[in-house]
Write an enzyme that holds these catalytic residues in place. Structure first.
Site, PDB file in Angstrom:
ATOM      1  N   ASP A 183       0.877  -1.159   0.000  1.00 36.07           N
ATOM      2  CA  ASP A 183       0.000   0.000   0.000  1.00 36.07           C
ATOM      3  C   ASP A 183       0.926   1.224   0.000  1.00 36.07           C
ATOM      4  OD1 ASP A 183      -2.075   1.778   0.023  1.00 36.07           O
ATOM      5  OD2 ASP A 183      -3.127   0.892   1.722  1.00 36.07           O
TER       6      ASP A 183
HETATM    7  C1  BGC Z   1      -4.969   3.374   0.014  1.00 33.72           C
HETATM    8  C2  BGC Z   1      -5.001   2.369  -1.127  1.00 33.72           C
HETATM    9  C3  BGC Z   1      -4.772   3.079  -2.433  1.00 33.72           C
HETATM   10  C4  BGC Z   1      -3.451   3.823  -2.365  1.00 33.72           C
HETATM   11  C5  BGC Z   1      -3.122   4.582  -3.628  1.00 33.72           C
HETATM   12  C6  BGC Z   1      -3.722   4.224  -0.022  1.00 33.72           C
HETATM   13  O1  BGC Z   1      -3.791   5.255   0.907  1.00 33.72           O
HETATM   14  O2  BGC Z   1      -5.036   2.692   1.240  1.00 33.72           O
HETATM   15  O3  BGC Z   1      -6.239   1.708  -1.148  1.00 33.72           O
HETATM   16  O4  BGC Z   1      -4.779   2.164  -3.497  1.00 33.72           O
HETATM   17  O5  BGC Z   1      -3.505   4.765  -1.307  1.00 33.72           O
HETATM   18  O6  BGC Z   1      -3.991   5.650  -3.798  1.00 33.72           O
END
Ligand code: BGC
Length: 831
Positions: A236
């Site tokens: 993530d």
């Molecule tokens: C979120 C993810 C997301 C990523 C990119 C993170 O803060 O938890 O679900 O895909 O950001 O935007």
């Protein structure tokens, strides 16, 4: 269609990957495992590898820019998709998203989110499917198949137990092996088995003491070893914390870049002998396989060479919305159910701020920018004869500043320190979020000194308008030629590195403005660079709040309109400050005076229909006082049209609850999301959702699986074996309809004979299927029962264990509305 395992194309891809890998030196390999910017990996032209591009996220494909310049189709929220209980519909949604991804040059979609609705307070509840792992797995499987049918990769997230937002970067979720396997891992396992996803995203949080990006047991042993997952694992965003720990823990790619724990740091770790070259090779091989699958590696056959037929995004968004709306209450009035409404009866009095400014999607990384939104007011206006609809705000759920959207026309002008213009861009809704290389042409983070949001604002009401800002750095706000604010917003002690992106709104100034009189607006922002930030970002919003009205007067106005109308429709909603990524909810109440509005309208109009425009459960304290309650979730860009279809009877509401709706938060058996001393123990074990409600013996407002259509069904016969249930249902109503036949499995327990048995839920969802039937028609449906439905995770043996014995197979309309049962004797059988 994606190829089946070990086809000739698979071999050709493996060969191309091996050849490409052989040509790379350590530095190139290490570089490939790290984001080059916010959304992509570096291209390696020497091996014919294009830059792999990833993008959020579940309900649309944003692309690599937070801008409305290249709009995206916005589908209903994931909760809504799950409420359709239709994996095939999820697959069609996936195909549309693949089409959108291809249009935007995106190879990999950062979706679906298959964490569970453990607590109704979870801030990203709207983004996950259900409290039930089986339903989640089925919908997720359909979605992944659909996206990958289109040759675009998926990233099933967030692996694992990212079921709440509080302290999400650090929280250690303590989950015993049995609930981990039976609940939280189960959807991932099902999707890996049923759809072969090309990617998985490692969550921010820890599980049982290890941060997920370094979780060797769960990533290497379980996901890859036991389940045979052959895709890549990406962190993530900013979740990877250690070079050696992450690589050994099974993490292939650290995002975003360019400053990550991989890249140069990884090459150095290999040279220092801290990690084996073969571990790097394994990770690179998986990234190259992904590239091969999506057609980004020369010489390797893409998994899909001919994408499926084009999909009409608007039509599909509207269809999914209709199919997702859950009618939880529909009382008879004058001998017939309140819904559908009959416009021939007289006028319809519509109220609620969200009827005019609909909340169509949840906040955070799932945000996309559709090119239009159909709010309920527009949808109903288009569907009704002229003069049949009145509208009054009634209650505004928010007295908070929101993005400067309605009435604003803004452009961002980027300047360097000398004031020279570097580039310009559009600014959707007054919000600008640029990270990494996501900058307007001609602009770099090094040269960018200031951004001015400049343009006009045409108020739709006279009165005192409030303006504000979100973001860090210098701000000078000018409205109608007068400087209303000039100051600086310094960073707070926040732990969340996305503070800038999703940061708190701050009120700055007020101005008296006149309806329809356009004024010049400028927000000059001096860029602030957070020292040591892992990514360069510019993020700011111009915020606005229209004139405040006396809440009692607003309600009185709506009541007056409702008093003489044939029916009243009240749309209630949450706001972005209630449901969004990055924080959990504090309560389940509707914000503002919305409850008062519903009660006041219902008191004067017996045909009051309430539309609940929220992504997750809210308390509906007036639910017994109104004629009908329709849950519309965050319904996507076409929500208003779909609402008109359903309210006026062109289509029936097709949804069934994917999650239990509590009457009040205090009744919810599991709700806590705040860790103590960094830990959040999942003490309830396997008892979440309806499993917990049944165990506690508490009655929710609306049970799991509940949802009414516009016809009636009789459950006529059931025949079951341990491997299938056959159910015959008849449409006994007056219109054609669709029914979701739910199959629950309830162990028949002899507590005396088996005092040491492992406690299991009273019942669990073991299968479901939809049927369609004309009035009077009966249809038989066969629902397969999987071996897994009879298994529990044996914590002592560390393996699945088939529980032989007598089970009741129950055919039901919801977990509490069980119509037919059959007993089966389940004896262990080979898988
Ligand atoms: C979120 C993810 C997301 C990523 C990119 C993170 O803060 O938890 O679900 O895909 O950001 O935007």
């Amino acid at each position: 269609m994606a190829d089946e395992p070990t086809t000739r194309a698979d071999h050709a891809r493996d060969a191309a990957v091996a050849a490409a890998l052989g040509k790379l030196d350590l530095d190139a390999k290490a570089r490939l495992l790290a984001g080059q910017d916010m959304w992509s990996l570096p291209a390696l032209p020497e091996i014919g590898l294009a830059s792999l591009v990833m993008s959020d996220g579940p309900i649309g494909v944003r692309g690599v820019r937070w801008t409305a310049d290249d709009p995206s189709v916005a589908l209903p929220s994931p909760t809504a998709l799950a409420a359709s209980w239709d994996p095939e519909l999820a697959r069609r949604a996936g195909r549309l998203l693949a089409q959108e991804a291809r249009r935007k040059g995106v190879h990999v979609l950062l979706a679906p989110t298959v964490n569970l609705h453990r607590s109704p307070l979870g801030g990203r509840h709207f983004e996950a499917y259900s409290e039930d792992p089986y339903l989640t797995g089925e919908i997720g499987t359909g979605y992944v198949l659909g996206v990958q049918d289109g040759g675009v990769g998926t990233t099933v997230k967030h692996f694992v137990a990212n079921d709440a937002e509080t302290d999400r970067f650090t929280v250690d979720n303590l989950v015993a092996p049995r609930p981990l396997r039976e609940l939280y891992l189960a959807p991932f396992e099902a999707i890996v088995a049923g759809a072969r996803p090309w990617g998985i995203m490692a969550a921010y949080n820890q599980v049982n003491g290890s941060t997920m990006t370094e979780h060797r047991y769960l990533q290497n042993d379980v996901l890859r070893g036991e389940w045979g997952f052959d895709g890549y694992i990406v962190s993530d965003w900013l979740a990877a914390r250690s070079t050696v720990g992450a690589l050994l823990g099974g993490l292939d790619v650290a995002m975003p870049g360019p400053r990550t724990v991989y890249g140069e740091a990884l090459a150095a770790a290999v040279r220092a002998g801290e990690v084996d070259r073969s571990a790097v090779d394994d990770a690179v091989r998986r990234v190259l396989l992904l590239a091969a699958r999506v057609g980004a590696l020369d010489g390797a056959p893409a998994a899909v060479t001919e994408p499926p037929a084009p999909v009409d995004g608007e039509a599909l968004a509207r269809e999914i919305a209709r199919r997702s709306f859950v009618l939880v209450r529909n009382e008879a009035r004058d001998g017939r159910p309140a819904l559908p409404l009959d416009p021939a009866n007289g006028t319809i009095a519509l109220s609620g701020a969200a009827a005019r400014d609909a909340r169509v999607l949840g906040g955070g990384s799932a945000t996309v920018f559709p090119d239009h939104i159909v709010p309920p007011l527009d949808g109903l206006t288009a569907a009704l004869p002229p003069g049949r609809l009145t509208y009054a705000i009634g209650a505004d759920p928010s007295d908070e500043l929101a993005d400067a959207d309605q009435g604003f026309e803004l452009t961002a002008v980027c300047r360097d320190a000398e004031g020279r213009i570097l580039g310009t861009a559009s600014v959707p809704g007054g919000r600008l979020q640029w990270a990494g290389s996501d900058l307007p042409d001609g602009v770099t983070h090094d040269t960018l000194h200031s951004v001015e949001l400049t343009g006009t604002f045409t108020p739709r009401e006279s009165g005192e308008h409030t303006f504000g800002t979100r973001g860090l750095g210098g701000f000078r706000l000018t409205v109608g030629g007068a400087v209303l604010f000039d100051g600086f917003q310094a960073p707070g002690p926040a732990a969340d590195p996305f503070e800038e992106f999703f940061g708190a709104p701050v009120e700055r100034a007020r101005a008296a403005l006149t309806e329809g009189e356009r004024v010049e607006v400028s927000l000059l922002h001096t860029v602030f660079k957070i020292p040591d930030a892992p990514i360069s970002a510019v993020a700011l919003s111009l915020l606005h709040l229209g004139p405040r009205h006396d809440p009692d007067e607003l309600i009185a106005e709506a009541v007056e309109a409702a008093r003489t109308a044939a029916a009243a429709v009240v749309v209630v909603a949450t706001t972005e400050s209630v449901e969004s990524e990055g924080f959990d909810r504090e309560n389940l109440r509707l914000p503002g005076r919305q409850d008062d509005l519903v009660r006041a309208v219902a008191a004067v109009n017996p045909n009051t229909v309430v539309v609940v425009n929220t992504g997750s459960p809210v308390e509906l304290p007036w639910r017994a006082e109104v004629a009908a309650v329709l849950l519309s979730w965050f319904p996507g860009q076409e929500g208003g049209g779909a609402l008109a279809d359903v309210l006026l009877g062109a289509a029936e509401p097709g949804g069934r609850l994917p999650t239990t709706w509590p009457a009040v938060l205090a009744d919810a058996p599991v709700s806590k999301t705040t860790p103590e001393n960094g830990e959040l123990p999942y003490t309830e074990g396997v008892f979440i959702g309806y499993r917990a409600w049944e165990r506690a013996g508490t009655t929710p407002a609306y049970p799991f699986g509940h949802g009414l259509g516009y016809t009636d069904w009789e459950y006529e016969t059931i025949a079951a074996t341990p491997s299938e249930a056959r159910v015959r249902v008849r449409n006994t109503g007056r219109r054609a309809g669709r029914e979701v036949v739910q199959i629950y499995l309830a162990p028949v327990v002899d507590a005396e004979a088996d005092p040491d048995r492992v406690e299991r839920p009273a019942r669990w969802l073991a299968g479901f299927a939809s049927v369609e039937a004309a009035p009077g028609e009966s249809v038989e449906v066969t629902v397969p029962l999987r071996r897994r439905a009879f298994e529990i995770w044996d914590e002592t043996a560390g393996s699945w264990s088939y529980v032989s014995g007598t089970y009741e197979v129950q055919a039901a309309r919801s977990v509490t509305d069980r119509r037919l049962t059959a007993l089966v004797e389940a004896a262990d059988r080979t898988p």
